[in-house]
Write a protein that holds these residues in place. Structure first.
Motif, mmCIF file in Angstrom:
data_model
loop_
_atom_site.group_PDB
_atom_site.id
_atom_site.type_symbol
_atom_site.label_atom_id
_atom_site.label_comp_id
_atom_site.label_asym_id
_atom_site.label_seq_id
_atom_site.Cartn_x
_atom_site.Cartn_y
_atom_site.Cartn_z
ATOM 1 N N ARG A 81 1.424 2.586 7.247
ATOM 2 C CA ARG A 81 1.356 2.101 5.866
ATOM 3 C C ARG A 81 -0.077 1.785 5.462
ATOM 4 O O ARG A 81 -0.514 2.125 4.362
ATOM 5 C CB ARG A 81 2.233 0.852 5.683
ATOM 6 C CG ARG A 81 3.696 1.157 5.480
ATOM 7 C CD ARG A 81 4.475 -0.065 5.021
ATOM 8 N NE ARG A 81 4.327 -1.218 5.883
ATOM 9 C CZ ARG A 81 5.076 -1.485 6.938
ATOM 10 N NH1 ARG A 81 6.046 -0.668 7.288
ATOM 11 N NH2 ARG A 81 4.868 -2.568 7.663
ATOM 12 N N GLN A 82 -0.825 1.155 6.343
ATOM 13 C CA GLN A 82 -2.213 0.794 6.046
ATOM 14 C C GLN A 82 -3.073 2.044 5.866
ATOM 15 O O GLN A 82 -3.907 2.107 4.960
ATOM 16 C CB GLN A 82 -2.795 -0.092 7.139
ATOM 17 C CG GLN A 82 -4.219 -0.541 6.871
ATOM 18 C CD GLN A 82 -4.351 -1.415 5.638
ATOM 19 O OE1 GLN A 82 -3.455 -2.176 5.303
ATOM 20 N NE2 GLN A 82 -5.470 -1.307 4.946
ATOM 21 N N LYS A 85 -2.113 3.625 2.571
ATOM 22 C CA LYS A 85 -2.645 2.788 1.477
ATOM 23 C C LYS A 85 -4.142 3.039 1.297
ATOM 24 O O LYS A 85 -4.619 3.197 0.172
ATOM 25 C CB LYS A 85 -2.392 1.315 1.778
ATOM 26 C CG LYS A 85 -2.888 0.377 0.713
ATOM 27 C CD LYS A 85 -2.615 -1.071 1.078
ATOM 28 C CE LYS A 85 -3.226 -1.999 0.058
ATOM 29 N NZ LYS A 85 -3.078 -3.400 0.447
ATOM 30 N N GLU A 89 -5.784 4.789 -2.100
ATOM 31 C CA GLU A 89 -6.804 4.154 -2.926
ATOM 32 C C GLU A 89 -8.117 4.938 -2.940
ATOM 33 O O GLU A 89 -8.702 5.166 -3.992
ATOM 34 C CB GLU A 89 -7.056 2.711 -2.451
ATOM 35 C CG GLU A 89 -5.866 1.799 -2.633
ATOM 36 C CD GLU A 89 -5.385 1.714 -4.067
ATOM 37 O OE1 GLU A 89 -6.215 1.723 -4.997
ATOM 38 O OE2 GLU A 89 -4.153 1.652 -4.257
ATOM 39 N N SER A 96 0.162 7.431 -6.514
ATOM 40 C CA SER A 96 1.062 7.761 -5.408
ATOM 41 C C SER A 96 1.786 9.085 -5.629
ATOM 42 O O SER A 96 2.053 9.814 -4.670
ATOM 43 C CB SER A 96 2.063 6.631 -5.171
ATOM 44 O OG SER A 96 2.790 6.361 -6.346
#
Length: 129
Positions: A81-82, A85, A89, A96
């Motif tokens: 997830r990190q 993300k 960004e 997304s």
């Protein structure tokens, strides 16, 4: 996980071994990496990498036995997830949908993955998992 703790490509390969197998000795990690990519860095390089990862908090080290045993300190799902993300960004400016379109254009999703995507879209969550 802070931005500083985002694993490098080599660190991700090591974490992949630890996530799959659980706690391992340096030799176990070294041998698994060699089998996965067909080429292998030296044993001492694997050891040094694990020591650096321990200092970064990516792995923990159990020193109670003669051979130190390393375990992942960060979870696989959280790490993924990190990373997504960060990519979302930095590369896609937070769009997304554009990230999803690019990902699906590179490799089609399985039937199960498409069903998960449909369910996510139907629920209106749009990535709030």
């Amino acid at each position: 996980m802070t931005t500083e703790a985002i694993p490098t490509e080599v660190e991700l390969a090591i974490l992949g071994v630890l996530w799959k197998r659980g706690p391992c000795t340096v030799r176990d990690v070294h041998e698994a990496l060699g089998r996965e990519d067909g080429k292998s860095a030296g044993y001492t390089t694997t050891l040094k990498q694990l020591q650096v990862m321990a200092a970064k908090g990516l792995v923990s080290r159990d020193e109670s036995a003669r051979s130190h045993v390393y375990a992942a300190s960060i979870g696989e799902a959280r790490t993924k997830r990190q990373l997504v993300k960060d990519l979302l960004e930095r590369v896609f400016g937070g769009a997304s949908g554009e990230l999803a379109v690019q990902a699906l254009s590179l490799k089609p999703a399985s039937k199960e993955e498409l069903e998960d995507l449909r369910q996510l879209l139907d629920e209106g969550k749009g990535g709030k998992r």
